[in-house]
Design an enzyme around this catalytic site. Structure first.
Site, PDB file in Angstrom:
ATOM      1  N   ASP A  76      25.686 -16.368 -11.431  1.00 53.57           N
ATOM      2  CA  ASP A  76      26.669 -15.095 -12.578  1.00 53.57           C
ATOM      3  C   ASP A  76      24.785 -15.202 -13.120  1.00 53.57           C
ATOM      4  O   ASP A  76      25.000 -13.990 -14.278  1.00 53.57           O
ATOM      5  CB  ASP A  76      27.074 -15.942 -13.490  1.00 53.57           C
ATOM      6  CG  ASP A  76      28.439 -16.438 -13.271  1.00 53.57           C
ATOM      7  OD1 ASP A  76      29.212 -15.715 -13.480  1.00 53.57           O
ATOM      8  OD2 ASP A  76      28.717 -17.188 -11.809  1.00 53.57           O
ATOM      9  N   GLU A  97      29.018 -11.650 -20.233  1.00 58.24           N
ATOM     10  CA  GLU A  97      29.855 -12.838 -20.447  1.00 58.24           C
ATOM     11  C   GLU A  97      28.822 -13.977 -21.282  1.00 58.24           C
ATOM     12  O   GLU A  97      28.892 -14.588 -21.874  1.00 58.24           O
ATOM     13  CB  GLU A  97      30.094 -12.786 -19.006  1.00 58.24           C
ATOM     14  CG  GLU A  97      31.357 -14.449 -19.284  1.00 58.24           C
ATOM     15  CD  GLU A  97      32.006 -14.876 -18.223  1.00 58.24           C
ATOM     16  OE1 GLU A  97      32.766 -16.002 -18.125  1.00 58.24           O
ATOM     17  OE2 GLU A  97      31.653 -14.515 -17.278  1.00 58.24           O
ATOM     18  N   LEU A 123      29.908 -12.135 -12.801  1.00 58.95           N
ATOM     19  CA  LEU A 123      30.917 -12.403 -11.626  1.00 58.95           C
ATOM     20  C   LEU A 123      31.776 -13.100 -12.257  1.00 58.95           C
ATOM     21  O   LEU A 123      32.424 -13.796 -12.919  1.00 58.95           O
ATOM     22  CB  LEU A 123      30.238 -14.033 -11.138  1.00 58.95           C
ATOM     23  CG  LEU A 123      30.392 -14.547  -9.745  1.00 58.95           C
ATOM     24  CD1 LEU A 123      29.187 -15.489  -8.799  1.00 58.95           C
ATOM     25  CD2 LEU A 123      32.147 -15.254  -9.450  1.00 58.95           C
ATOM     26  N   THR A 132      34.607 -16.846 -11.249  1.00 60.34           N
ATOM     27  CA  THR A 132      33.032 -18.415 -10.565  1.00 60.34           C
ATOM     28  C   THR A 132      33.779 -18.863 -10.321  1.00 60.34           C
ATOM     29  O   THR A 132      33.166 -19.788  -9.168  1.00 60.34           O
ATOM     30  CB  THR A 132      32.313 -18.387 -12.190  1.00 60.34           C
ATOM     31  OG1 THR A 132      31.763 -17.086 -12.632  1.00 60.34           O
ATOM     32  CG2 THR A 132      31.278 -19.415 -11.668  1.00 60.34           C
ATOM     33  N   THR A 155      47.454 -16.902 -12.899  1.00 65.53           N
ATOM     34  CA  THR A 155      46.247 -17.661 -13.150  1.00 65.53           C
ATOM     35  C   THR A 155      46.253 -18.658 -11.790  1.00 65.53           C
ATOM     36  O   THR A 155      47.208 -19.839 -11.929  1.00 65.53           O
ATOM     37  CB  THR A 155      45.823 -18.361 -14.336  1.00 65.53           C
ATOM     38  OG1 THR A 155      44.159 -19.329 -14.330  1.00 65.53           O
ATOM     39  CG2 THR A 155      46.515 -18.883 -14.435  1.00 65.53           C
ATOM     40  N   GLY A 174      40.657 -14.668 -11.112  1.00 68.46           N
ATOM     41  CA  GLY A 174      39.547 -13.496 -11.459  1.00 68.46           C
ATOM     42  C   GLY A 174      41.076 -12.187 -12.276  1.00 68.46           C
ATOM     43  O   GLY A 174      41.623 -12.008 -11.145  1.00 68.46           O
ATOM     44  N   LYS A 213      43.350  -9.543  -9.789  1.00 67.74           N
ATOM     45  CA  LYS A 213      44.805  -9.465  -9.554  1.00 67.74           C
ATOM     46  C   LYS A 213      44.667  -8.368 -10.141  1.00 67.74           C
ATOM     47  O   LYS A 213      45.635  -7.590  -9.606  1.00 67.74           O
ATOM     48  CB  LYS A 213      44.947 -11.047 -11.227  1.00 67.74           C
ATOM     49  CG  LYS A 213      44.635 -11.841 -11.391  1.00 67.74           C
ATOM     50  CD  LYS A 213      45.415 -12.254 -11.983  1.00 67.74           C
ATOM     51  CE  LYS A 213      44.888 -14.053 -12.349  1.00 67.74           C
ATOM     52  NZ  LYS A 213      43.144 -14.579 -12.142  1.00 67.74           N
ATOM     53  N   ASP A 246      36.275  -9.745 -18.975  1.00 64.25           N
ATOM     54  CA  ASP A 246      37.175  -9.665 -17.848  1.00 64.25           C
ATOM     55  C   ASP A 246      38.425  -8.593 -17.932  1.00 64.25           C
ATOM     56  O   ASP A 246      39.033  -8.036 -16.248  1.00 64.25           O
ATOM     57  CB  ASP A 246      37.807 -10.812 -18.356  1.00 64.25           C
ATOM     58  CG  ASP A 246      37.539 -12.205 -18.470  1.00 64.25           C
ATOM     59  OD1 ASP A 246      36.684 -12.472 -17.306  1.00 64.25           O
ATOM     60  OD2 ASP A 246      38.060 -12.962 -19.077  1.00 64.25           O
TER      61      ASP A 246
END
Length: 323
Positions: free
Chosen positions: A51, A74, A119, A122, A210, A235, A239, A262
């Site tokens: 990351d 992020e 990333l 994670t 999730t 992630g 999705k 995201d």
């Protein structure tokens, strides 16, 4: 004399190469074996060496080439000199050859906000579920997500195949020549590229949600969709790829855990092929630089029939999730 590519097309072409570089870094950290895991706010909110290195690479590479951009990443990292080896200054030529949509042709660098998740997924990365992982670079103009790049460092990877993992670790060490991985990109008004668009069979309701951030609101909302099947994966980028490749019909996340970095890039890819991403109330997400980072009213996305899924969100869920 014809003018060169517009700011937006140069930025997307650069972001493509930069995302590929970040994907190489993500693979290399796994191959070297030391993930350097740090817990941020909870045991499910993790940060790794990948990351940190990928964000330094992405943000520094973008800032060198486009110094007037607003870049929001992020990870909260200290400012430090970045190793030259992390800098990517290439551009994907195929993107530069495409026409810029007319409505974006006069955009200036300083008008753009770039949202970076170095990333995405994670927790899954730390658990070896590598096909859940993506690198996300989203580009917004006047608060709207208009262009995005998604790199999947482990596209073609199968978690069940340990022999492949051993081979892929060797490939990851080999650097950019590795066949593993792919990059998807899109611009509103132009289209989305790097994948084959597929739809879930008509009448099927397959929900993706999730894997590691569930709660009662999330499960209540998923159940209200009356799904034929539920996929629980990591992630947001992953999705949305499930939606555009016919593995799922809706992404339902009735919780405030998702952030702007995201959703920005994945939203563009979905919108460019006729899909829709909103909060659970049906409101569009805003991506200007002053906006709060949390998507506090959750995420609801689908390739088709968004109104159907929006109509099934329970009032109790809407009341609990304030935009």
């Amino acid at each position: 004399m014809a003018s060169g590519p517009t700011v937006l097309m140069r930025l997307v072409a650069s972001a493509y190469s930069i995302a590929q570089k970040a994907g190489t870094i993500v693979r290399r950290v796994i191959a070297e074996g030391d993930l350097g895991i740090v817990e941020k706010t909870s045991p499910t909110d993790l940060q790794t060496k990948a990351d940190r290195m990928a964000q330094m690479s992405i943000c520094s590479s973008l800032a060198r080439k486009f110094p007037k951009l607003t870049i929001i990443g992020e990870e909260d990292l200290p400012s430090e000199d970045v190793d030259q080896e992390l800098i990517e200054d290439g551009q994907w030529e195929e993107i530069l050859r495409k026409p810029c949509p007319a409505q974006y042709s006069a955009i200036k660098e300083e008008d753009l906000v770039v949202w970076v998740d170095p990333l995405d997924g994670t927790k899954e990365y730390t658990e070896g579920l590598l096909d859940n992982v993506t690198v996300l670079i989203g580009i917004a103009y006047e608060g709207k997500a208009i262009a995005g790049v998604i790199n999947q460092p482990y596209y073609n990877y199968q978690t069940s195949d340990k022999q492949k993992l051993r081979e892929h670790r060797k490939e990851a060490k080999a650097g950019p020549g590795a066949a593993l991985g792919r990059t998807i990109w899109g611009i509103l008004g132009l289209g989305a590229f790097g994948f084959q668009l597929k739809e879930v069979p008509a009448g099927k309701h397959i929900i993706t949600t999730t894997r590691s951030h569930s709660n009662k609101l999330v499960t209540d909302c998923v159940t209200a969709m009356n799904p034929d099947d539920v996929l629980r994966v990591g992630g947001a980028g992953n999705k949305i790829i499930q939606l555009i490749e016919g593995k799922a019909s809706a992404y339902v996340f009735a919780s405030p855990g998702c952030k702007k970095w995201d959703t920005c890039a994945p939203e563009v890819i979905l919108h460019a092929v006729g899909g829709k991403l909103t909060d659970v109330h049906g409101n569009a997400l805003q991506y200007d630089k002053e906006v709060k980072h949390m998507n506090s009213a959750g995420v609801l996305a689908s390739l088709r029939n968004h109104d159907y899924y929006a109509s099934r969100v329970p009032e109790s869920v809407k009341n609990a999730l304030v935009p």
